[in-house]
Design an enzyme around this catalytic site. Structure first.
Site, PDB file in Angstrom:
ATOM      1  N   LYS A 161       6.365 -15.336-100.347  1.00 18.66           N
ATOM      2  CA  LYS A 161       6.874 -16.549 -99.719  1.00 18.66           C
ATOM      3  C   LYS A 161       8.669 -16.658 -99.770  1.00 18.66           C
ATOM      4  O   LYS A 161       8.470 -16.922 -98.102  1.00 18.66           O
ATOM      5  CB  LYS A 161       6.479 -18.042-100.173  1.00 18.66           C
ATOM      6  CG  LYS A 161       7.171 -19.495 -99.730  1.00 18.66           C
ATOM      7  CD  LYS A 161       5.805 -20.382-100.691  1.00 18.66           C
ATOM      8  CE  LYS A 161       6.418 -20.777-101.628  1.00 18.66           C
ATOM      9  NZ  LYS A 161       8.288 -21.764-101.204  1.00 18.66           N
ATOM     10  N   ASN A 162       9.184 -16.850-100.537  1.00 17.12           N
ATOM     11  CA  ASN A 162      10.684 -17.027-100.344  1.00 17.12           C
ATOM     12  C   ASN A 162      11.224 -16.092-100.107  1.00 17.12           C
ATOM     13  O   ASN A 162      12.315 -16.856 -99.377  1.00 17.12           O
ATOM     14  CB  ASN A 162      10.764 -18.142-101.568  1.00 17.12           C
ATOM     15  CG  ASN A 162      10.464 -19.099-102.477  1.00 17.12           C
ATOM     16  OD1 ASN A 162       9.501 -19.912-100.960  1.00 17.12           O
ATOM     17  ND2 ASN A 162      10.456 -19.136-103.729  1.00 17.12           N
ATOM     18  N   CYS A 186      12.197 -34.139-103.028  1.00 13.04           N
ATOM     19  CA  CYS A 186      10.784 -33.961-103.389  1.00 13.04           C
ATOM     20  C   CYS A 186      10.509 -33.996-105.081  1.00 13.04           C
ATOM     21  O   CYS A 186      11.071 -34.635-105.687  1.00 13.04           O
ATOM     22  CB  CYS A 186       9.983 -33.103-103.181  1.00 13.04           C
ATOM     23  SG  CYS A 186      10.803 -31.121-104.399  1.00 13.04           S
ATOM     24  N   ARG A 238       0.553 -24.196-101.293  1.00 11.89           N
ATOM     25  CA  ARG A 238       1.633 -23.917-100.138  1.00 11.89           C
ATOM     26  C   ARG A 238       2.595 -22.440-100.531  1.00 11.89           C
ATOM     27  O   ARG A 238       2.801 -21.597 -99.534  1.00 11.89           O
ATOM     28  CB  ARG A 238       3.099 -25.164-100.212  1.00 11.89           C
ATOM     29  CG  ARG A 238       2.641 -26.276-100.166  1.00 11.89           C
ATOM     30  CD  ARG A 238       3.865 -26.950-100.194  1.00 11.89           C
ATOM     31  NE  ARG A 238       5.069 -26.380 -99.772  1.00 11.89           N
ATOM     32  CZ  ARG A 238       6.360 -26.265-100.007  1.00 11.89           C
ATOM     33  NH1 ARG A 238       6.597 -27.335-101.325  1.00 11.89           N
ATOM     34  NH2 ARG A 238       7.337 -26.190 -99.813  1.00 11.89           N
ATOM     35  N   ARG A 250      17.100 -32.113-103.962  1.00 11.04           N
ATOM     36  CA  ARG A 250      17.449 -30.929-103.386  1.00 11.04           C
ATOM     37  C   ARG A 250      19.182 -30.967-101.700  1.00 11.04           C
ATOM     38  O   ARG A 250      17.840 -31.456-100.816  1.00 11.04           O
ATOM     39  CB  ARG A 250      15.976 -30.794-102.582  1.00 11.04           C
ATOM     40  CG  ARG A 250      14.605 -30.563-103.093  1.00 11.04           C
ATOM     41  CD  ARG A 250      15.313 -29.751-104.041  1.00 11.04           C
ATOM     42  NE  ARG A 250      14.606 -28.682-103.307  1.00 11.04           N
ATOM     43  CZ  ARG A 250      13.156 -27.779-103.220  1.00 11.04           C
ATOM     44  NH1 ARG A 250      12.204 -28.586-103.745  1.00 11.04           N
ATOM     45  NH2 ARG A 250      14.020 -26.328-102.775  1.00 11.04           N
ATOM     46  N   ASP A 302      11.610 -21.601-111.103  1.00  8.57           N
ATOM     47  CA  ASP A 302      10.109 -21.669-110.637  1.00  8.57           C
ATOM     48  C   ASP A 302       8.944 -21.162-111.415  1.00  8.57           C
ATOM     49  O   ASP A 302       7.351 -20.879-111.456  1.00  8.57           O
ATOM     50  CB  ASP A 302       9.941 -20.494-109.174  1.00  8.57           C
ATOM     51  CG  ASP A 302      10.458 -21.445-108.503  1.00  8.57           C
ATOM     52  OD1 ASP A 302      11.137 -20.539-106.918  1.00  8.57           O
ATOM     53  OD2 ASP A 302      11.283 -22.383-108.167  1.00  8.57           O
ATOM     54  N   ILE A 340      21.536 -30.932 -99.570  1.00  9.40           N
ATOM     55  CA  ILE A 340      22.445 -29.719 -98.838  1.00  9.40           C
ATOM     56  C   ILE A 340      24.081 -29.530 -98.407  1.00  9.40           C
ATOM     57  O   ILE A 340      24.356 -28.884 -97.132  1.00  9.40           O
ATOM     58  CB  ILE A 340      21.602 -29.850 -97.188  1.00  9.40           C
ATOM     59  CG1 ILE A 340      21.393 -31.136 -96.448  1.00  9.40           C
ATOM     60  CG2 ILE A 340      19.710 -29.316 -97.285  1.00  9.40           C
ATOM     61  CD1 ILE A 340      21.022 -31.050 -94.693  1.00  9.40           C
TER      62      ILE A 340
HETATM   63  C1  EPZ Z   1      14.956 -22.218-103.558  1.00 10.35           C
HETATM   64  O1  EPZ Z   1      15.228 -23.264-102.871  1.00 10.35           O
HETATM   65  C2  EPZ Z   1      13.538 -21.839-103.429  1.00 10.35           C
HETATM   66  N1  EPZ Z   1      12.104 -22.312-102.114  1.00 10.35           N
HETATM   67  C3  EPZ Z   1      12.610 -22.614-104.801  1.00 10.35           C
HETATM   68  O2  EPZ Z   1      11.182 -22.258-104.906  1.00 10.35           O
HETATM   69  C4  EPZ Z   1      14.032 -22.114-106.064  1.00 10.35           C
HETATM   70  O3  EPZ Z   1      13.763 -22.457-107.143  1.00 10.35           O
HETATM   71  C5  EPZ Z   1      15.029 -22.549-105.627  1.00 10.35           C
HETATM   72  O4  EPZ Z   1      15.360 -21.736-104.470  1.00 10.35           O
HETATM   73  C6  EPZ Z   1      15.657 -22.244-107.118  1.00 10.35           C
HETATM   74  O5  EPZ Z   1      15.920 -20.273-107.061  1.00 10.35           O
HETATM   75  C7  EPZ Z   1      12.433 -20.712-101.442  1.00 10.35           C
HETATM   76  O6  EPZ Z   1      13.069 -19.786-100.799  1.00 10.35           O
HETATM   77  C8  EPZ Z   1      12.040 -21.332 -99.662  1.00 10.35           C
HETATM   78  P1  EPZ Z   1      19.350 -23.694-103.986  1.00 10.35           P
HETATM   79  P2  EPZ Z   1      16.405 -23.839-102.569  1.00 10.35           P
HETATM   80  O7  EPZ Z   1      19.595 -24.458-102.760  1.00 10.35           O
HETATM   81  O8  EPZ Z   1      17.025 -22.622-101.471  1.00 10.35           O
HETATM   82  C9  EPZ Z   1      21.191 -27.855-105.457  1.00 10.35           C
HETATM   83  C10 EPZ Z   1       9.483 -22.840-104.952  1.00 10.35           C
HETATM   84  O9  EPZ Z   1       8.356 -23.756-105.772  1.00 10.35           O
HETATM   85  N2  EPZ Z   1      21.833 -28.142-104.914  1.00 10.35           N
HETATM   86  O10 EPZ Z   1      18.884 -22.674-104.745  1.00 10.35           O
HETATM   87  O11 EPZ Z   1      16.524 -24.751-101.900  1.00 10.35           O
HETATM   88  C11 EPZ Z   1      19.848 -28.455-105.573  1.00 10.35           C
HETATM   89  O12 EPZ Z   1      19.749 -30.041-105.144  1.00 10.35           O
HETATM   90  C12 EPZ Z   1      10.440 -23.036-104.596  1.00 10.35           C
HETATM   91  O13 EPZ Z   1       8.975 -21.573-104.048  1.00 10.35           O
HETATM   92  C13 EPZ Z   1      22.497 -28.746-104.097  1.00 10.35           C
HETATM   93  O14 EPZ Z   1      23.503 -29.693-104.268  1.00 10.35           O
HETATM   94  O15 EPZ Z   1      17.499 -23.960-103.752  1.00 10.35           O
HETATM   95  C14 EPZ Z   1      19.086 -27.956-106.268  1.00 10.35           C
HETATM   96  O16 EPZ Z   1      19.383 -28.382-107.976  1.00 10.35           O
HETATM   97  C15 EPZ Z   1      10.840 -24.057-104.590  1.00 10.35           C
HETATM   98  N3  EPZ Z   1      23.167 -29.123-102.069  1.00 10.35           N
HETATM   99  C16 EPZ Z   1      20.350 -26.699-107.036  1.00 10.35           C
HETATM  100  O17 EPZ Z   1      21.191 -25.642-106.060  1.00 10.35           O
HETATM  101  C17 EPZ Z   1      23.046 -27.905-101.586  1.00 10.35           C
HETATM  102  O18 EPZ Z   1      23.082 -27.604-100.179  1.00 10.35           O
HETATM  103  C18 EPZ Z   1      19.186 -25.316-106.644  1.00 10.35           C
HETATM  104  O19 EPZ Z   1      19.048 -25.070-104.510  1.00 10.35           O
HETATM  105  C19 EPZ Z   1      22.364 -26.587-101.843  1.00 10.35           C
HETATM  106  C20 EPZ Z   1      20.930 -27.380-103.343  1.00 10.35           C
END
Ligand code: EPZ
Length: 422
Positions: free
Chosen positions: A22-23, A116, A397, A121, A305, A123
């Site tokens: 999925k990811n 969520c 999902r 989360r 995850d 950005i």
């Molecule tokens: C991806 O989410 C995955 N989703 C998540 O899988 C996975 O848990 C995560 O990476 C970590 O491996 C998809 O790929 C669709 P991050 P993402 O940006 O990209 C902080 C599942 O169960 N952060 O690495 O959102 C954020 O708050 C899902 O399949 C910032 O602070 O993860 C978090 O604490 C859940 N600022 C941490 O980094 C930002 O601009 C990790 O987030 C972006 C992120």
């Protein structure tokens, strides 16, 4: 809302083929917007998140069909850089459409994806990266508008190796003028898959899988055909399900190299794991051993995850384990529900202290997010008696008909939909 009803205590046995990731599929589908024409993406699982992404692509003017695991996307007629708010709210990771839309249209209009169950989360790293490439970003309320007459390559350092931010920057930089480097980039296999897809389209990009990715922008990209990697989190989920039910399961079409951390941890817990090329065999006949300390960290360390799934194994272990979550601030929503099934878990800040018990007991529990829901299903498979898992849409999902996969392995599990099973 659908429910899953599980009669626990049956060891899983048999063989299943692992679904596509999925990811990996989600960013690759977004990246298909970078080229005008028809791209064919194979090994795409039938999931809620995938259907939301296809709805977004259609709203942007593309044609997108998903049949027998293959998605065909036609982007010639894409005309809108605006991702509808309702669809963004259904899937927060649609935020990584910003990069492709900005690169293709010079503009992107999205909405704050919001937090969520597992955390805020944020950005900010996505926005900082796009700004570094020359995008101007306006935020009015929850609307985010990015504009860039021309994207310029830049040296970008991520303060945290964010998966989504790395992907967004990659997808914008491939059509920028000049060279972009992303340091402290995320190293997940899904990032490597996205790189390989972009290269297939004609991008000049190296380094995915390391902490530095280098991209030389090109004028134009072409549509292509690509096959997505297997889903390492679904693989890990099934490995834990086999172990907690003291079963004997073979997983086909996996990529064991993507799961070295989980394999190491499960072997330390006494689970027998054999690897043969793209096959993983799991067998477990006894009570798992407790693990002194497991900490989630960015890839290749132990993945967040799989934290909730491992917690179920440790809940049944002989001794006290400590499981620390360092990626998301709210990723212990499953603890309360597992406790109601007889688990003995105490949470202190971002660490869970798990005192293993001999058995869990069936209960009615609620899935709060995708992986917590998967963990509750695993707990139900291991528990004595009946478990009812509610809010199953969270699980849908990320898992393609989870009840069919587990039934194939001998589990007693069925889905009840309010309308059809009155
Ligand atoms: C991806 O989410 C995955 N989703 C998540 O899988 C996975 O848990 C995560 O990476 C970590 O491996 C998809 O790929 C669709 P991050 P993402 O940006 O990209 C902080 C599942 O169960 N952060 O690495 O959102 C954020 O708050 C899902 O399949 C910032 O602070 O993860 C978090 O604490 C859940 N600022 C941490 O980094 C930002 O601009 C990790 O987030 C972006 C992120």
């Amino acid at each position: 809302m659908d429910k899953l009803v599980i009669e626990g205590g049956k060891p899983l046995s048999g063989t299943i083929v692992i679904q596509g990731a999925k990811n990996a599929a989600l960013p690759i589908l977004a990246a298909s917007m970078l080229a005008s024409g028809t791209s064919t993406i194979e090994h795409v699982p039938e999931l809620l998140d995938i259907s939301v992404m296809l709805s977004i692509l259609r709203e942007l003017g593309c044609q997108a069909e998903h049949k027998d695991g293959t998605v065909v996307v036609q982007t010639e007629k894409a005309h809108s850089p605006h991702v509808p708010e309702a669809l963004m709210r259904q899937m927060r990771s649609s935020i990584f459409l910003m990069g492709p839309l900005l690169a293709r249209f010079g503009e992107a209009k999205v909405y704050q994806p919001g937090g969520c169950a597992i955390g805020e989360r944020k950005i900010d790293l996505h926005l900082q990266g796009l700004q570094a490439l020359g995008a101007e970003i306006e935020e009015e309320g929850n609307v985010i508008i990015c504009r860039a007459k021309e994207l310029q390559g830049a040296d970008i350092h991520l303060s945290f190796p964010s998966v989504g931010a790395t992907e967004n920057i990659m997808m914008a930089a491939v059509l920028a003028k000049g060279r972009t480097t992303i340091s402290n980039a995320a190293r997940e296999p899904e990032i490597q898959d996205l790189q390989n897809f972009l290269i297939q389209m004609g991008a000049k990009i190296i380094g995915a899988g390391t902490d530095t990715i280098t991209i030389d922008g090109v004028e134009e990209l072409s549509p292509c055909r690509y096959r997505v990697i297997p889903d390492r989190i679904v693989t890990g989920t099934m490995m834990v399900a086999a172990a907690v039910t003291r079963g004997n399961v073979t997983l086909l079409k996996t990529q064991p190299a993507h799961l070295t951390s989980l394999i190491h941890v499960m072997r330390r817990a006494g689970v027998q794991i054999t690897i043969d090329d793209d096959i993983i065999m799991i067998s477990n006949s006894g009570r798992p051993k407790a693990l002194e300390r497991v900490v989630t960290s960015p890839y290749p360390a132990f993945p967040t995850d799989l934290q909730s799934q491992l917690m179920v194994l440790l809940s049944l272990a002989d001794g006290v384990s400590v499981l620390k979550e360092t990626i998301f601030e709210g990723r212990f929503m499953h603890v309360g529900e597992l406790t109601r099934m007889g688990a003995d878990i105490r949470v202190d800040l971002n660490a869970a202290f798990i005192r293993g018990v001999k058995r869990l007991y069936g209960a009615t529990v609620e899935a709060t997010d995708l992986r917590a829901g998967a963990a509750l299903v695993i707990a139900g498979l291991a528990a004595n008696g009946r478990t009812i898992v509610e809010q199953v849409h969270h699980i849908d999902r990320g898992y393609d008909r989870i009840e069919e996969t587990l039934s194939h392995l001998g589990a007693s599990i069925s889905r009840y939909s309010p309308v059809t099973n009155n």
